[in-house]
Write a protein that holds these residues in place. Sequence first.
Motif, PDB file in Angstrom:
ATOM      1  N   GLY A   1       0.817  -1.209   0.000  1.00 50.44           N
ATOM      2  CA  GLY A   1       0.000   0.000   0.000  1.00 50.44           C
ATOM      3  C   GLY A   1       0.850   1.258   0.000  1.00 50.44           C
ATOM      4  O   GLY A   1       0.514   2.245  -0.665  1.00 50.44           O
ATOM      5  N   ALA A   2       1.975   1.238   0.726  1.00 44.21           N
ATOM      6  CA  ALA A   2       2.862   2.407   0.754  1.00 44.21           C
ATOM      7  C   ALA A   2       3.435   2.677  -0.630  1.00 44.21           C
ATOM      8  O   ALA A   2       3.523   3.829  -1.074  1.00 44.21           O
ATOM      9  N   ILE A   3       3.823   1.614  -1.340  1.00 48.43           N
ATOM     10  CA  ILE A   3       4.373   1.782  -2.689  1.00 48.43           C
ATOM     11  C   ILE A   3       3.298   2.294  -3.638  1.00 48.43           C
ATOM     12  O   ILE A   3       3.547   3.164  -4.485  1.00 48.43           O
ATOM     13  N   GLU A   4       2.078   1.781  -3.482  1.00 49.64           N
ATOM     14  CA  GLU A   4       0.982   2.217  -4.354  1.00 49.64           C
ATOM     15  C   GLU A   4       0.610   3.673  -4.108  1.00 49.64           C
ATOM     16  O   GLU A   4       0.178   4.376  -5.025  1.00 49.64           O
ATOM     17  N   ARG A   5       0.790   4.152  -2.855  1.00 50.37           N
ATOM     18  CA  ARG A   5       0.433   5.543  -2.540  1.00 50.37           C
ATOM     19  C   ARG A   5       1.375   6.545  -3.190  1.00 50.37           C
ATOM     20  O   ARG A   5       0.998   7.705  -3.403  1.00 50.37           O
ATOM     21  N   CYS A   6       2.605   6.140  -3.485  1.00 53.81           N
ATOM     22  CA  CYS A   6       3.606   7.080  -4.007  1.00 53.81           C
ATOM     23  C   CYS A   6       3.295   7.407  -5.462  1.00 53.81           C
ATOM     24  O   CYS A   6       3.377   6.537  -6.339  1.00 53.81           O
ATOM     25  N   ALA A   7       2.954   8.656  -5.714  1.00 47.65           N
ATOM     26  CA  ALA A   7       2.549   9.059  -7.064  1.00 47.65           C
ATOM     27  C   ALA A   7       3.698   9.598  -7.903  1.00 47.65           C
ATOM     28  O   ALA A   7       3.551   9.823  -9.107  1.00 47.65           O
ATOM     29  N   THR A   8       4.863   9.841  -7.273  1.00 48.74           N
ATOM     30  CA  THR A   8       5.993  10.434  -8.008  1.00 48.74           C
ATOM     31  C   THR A   8       6.931   9.342  -8.514  1.00 48.74           C
ATOM     32  O   THR A   8       6.974   8.238  -7.980  1.00 48.74           O
ATOM     33  N   HIS A   9       7.680   9.706  -9.560  1.00 45.76           N
ATOM     34  CA  HIS A   9       8.680   8.779 -10.132  1.00 45.76           C
ATOM     35  C   HIS A   9       9.987   9.551 -10.360  1.00 45.76           C
ATOM     36  O   HIS A   9      10.532   9.552 -11.451  1.00 45.76           O
ATOM     37  N   ARG A  10      10.456  10.221  -9.303  1.00 43.32           N
ATOM     38  CA  ARG A  10      11.647  11.056  -9.452  1.00 43.32           C
ATOM     39  C   ARG A  10      12.895  10.217  -9.756  1.00 43.32           C
ATOM     40  O   ARG A  10      13.778  10.642 -10.487  1.00 43.32           O
ATOM     41  N   PHE A  11      12.963   9.059  -9.138  1.00 42.01           N
ATOM     42  CA  PHE A  11      14.170   8.249  -9.261  1.00 42.01           C
ATOM     43  C   PHE A  11      13.805   6.849  -9.753  1.00 42.01           C
ATOM     44  O   PHE A  11      12.660   6.423  -9.676  1.00 42.01           O
ATOM     45  N   GLY A  12      14.799   6.140 -10.236  1.00 45.98           N
ATOM     46  CA  GLY A  12      14.551   4.835 -10.842  1.00 45.98           C
ATOM     47  C   GLY A  12      14.158   3.775  -9.829  1.00 45.98           C
ATOM     48  O   GLY A  12      14.405   3.884  -8.633  1.00 45.98           O
ATOM     49  N   ALA A  13      13.514   2.745 -10.347  1.00 44.52           N
ATOM     50  CA  ALA A  13      13.148   1.587  -9.540  1.00 44.52           C
ATOM     51  C   ALA A  13      13.627   0.320 -10.256  1.00 44.52           C
ATOM     52  O   ALA A  13      13.485   0.200 -11.475  1.00 44.52           O
ATOM     53  N   TYR A  14      14.214  -0.598  -9.505  1.00 44.29           N
ATOM     54  CA  TYR A  14      14.756  -1.834 -10.072  1.00 44.29           C
ATOM     55  C   TYR A  14      14.284  -3.011  -9.227  1.00 44.29           C
ATOM     56  O   TYR A  14      14.316  -2.966  -7.994  1.00 44.29           O
ATOM     57  N   TRP A  15      13.835  -4.034  -9.915  1.00 41.58           N
ATOM     58  CA  TRP A  15      13.290  -5.206  -9.219  1.00 41.58           C
ATOM     59  C   TRP A  15      14.115  -6.420  -9.659  1.00 41.58           C
ATOM     60  O   TRP A  15      14.011  -6.893 -10.783  1.00 41.58           O
ATOM     61  N   ALA A  16      14.970  -6.893  -8.755  1.00 38.02           N
ATOM     62  CA  ALA A  16      15.832  -8.035  -9.057  1.00 38.02           C
ATOM     63  C   ALA A  16      15.100  -9.326  -8.715  1.00 38.02           C
ATOM     64  O   ALA A  16      14.666  -9.520  -7.579  1.00 38.02           O
ATOM     65  N   ALA A  17      14.948 -10.177  -9.715  1.00 34.99           N
ATOM     66  CA  ALA A  17      14.185 -11.412  -9.526  1.00 34.99           C
ATOM     67  C   ALA A  17      14.991 -12.605 -10.008  1.00 34.99           C
ATOM     68  O   ALA A  17      15.613 -12.554 -11.078  1.00 34.99           O
TER      69      ALA A  17
END
Length: 449
Positions: A66-82
């Motif tokens: 829910g915290a991640i979903e609430r964040c509406a900004t994309h100022r910096f990159g996001a990386y998902w290592a799987a």
Amino acid sequence: SALPLVHSRCTVIKIHGDYLDARMRNTRNELATYDQPMDDLLDRVLDEFGLLVCGWSAKWDAALCGAIERCATHRFGAYWAARHGTLTGEAEKLVALRRANVVTIPNADSFFQDLAQKIQALEDLTLVDPLSAKVAVARMKRCLFSPEQRINLHDLVNAETERVHAGIMGDRFPATTHQADAETILQRLRSYEAELSVFLPMVCCAGYWSTEDRFPILLRALKRIAEDPRDLSGLNVLLKLRRYPAMFAMYGMGLAAIASGNYSLLKRLLLLKIRPEKTYDEKLVVESLSPLALLNRDHQRQMLPGREREYTPLNNHIFDALRDTLREYLPDERAYDDAFDWFEYLFALVHCDFTVTPTEIERLRNGEQNARIRAPVGRFLWNHPYDTDGILNRTQFELEGPCPEIVTAALGSGLFGSQGHALNYERFLLIKRGFDTQVAGVRGGLGIC
């Protein structure tokens, strides 16, 4: 009272508590919501920083999702290592929402180790600041040319020397690591070179322009970074590489001195005594700062990627690594090549002069055919080996005939037992003959023709 997050080197937020504490959040109901202060903190973190996710399914942590979903900004990159690039449906939803880049990894350990090494490489590159080097060289020139600037020269050189000393003696260069493969060795050499990115141009400038009253400042600086007071625990190859920064700087200063004919400095440099390890007695740099004193030829071939078939891998690496710094003083490629051979050859001859035994000298005087003196060989081993332009031929002469200018210049500085105008040509030729016999033997053994 905590520091603002942007000013903290590292902040660990245990959003679910500590596993040693029975109050740790664990059940679905406990993970459904957070207290308001924690929600506020997460909102700040997700809004003000980039995001790297590793090994998270996102299936059970409803409040965190829910915290991640609430964040509406994309100022910096996001990386998902799987692992193998496989994501759950919940994770795929968050990836799309955060516009994250999915990184396929084999496991978390290798991923973070590789990431740490790449970040270190980028930090090393940022150390090489050409503007800082140019400013330092400009200041060096002012201090070298003005008699009133001696104190400023001392302060300038001393400050940079201490910065380098702290860097190369610090935690960035451990000798106790369990890994010392070829890539690690090459990266360590480059990291050492990056630490010298300002110091090296400064001492090259001084090698070219300095006068005798400035020599002590320069030699003290080299001695400072050459002497290592640390314990001798760790991998032998990494312990030996601790000498590399001093050797690299010595080559730069020596080549610049040759470029300007500054043989008085060159003599003082080659006869400088250092204690490279705390259990050693003082030795001349010609005995302790040669590439072969760091790694033998087989180890050099194994440890320097792309140089497995070269006769002098570490010498060749230094030749390439110093080229740009010395271009100001040796712009012509052939002049640089010749100067490098002469420096390494003179380095070896001085080594011979101070390690030769009376018996070996007597054998040489008697003209014994196989009389030889051993010393570390350099690129001249294979570079123009039998051409008239090769360094062994360029320094050959007869006692009754004319002597090459570079030999006269070296003798004029007081090397090989010369004093004032009494130049000891005979001693030079004896040492040269013994060492050249050794070089011929090495060439024969390696099949160089």
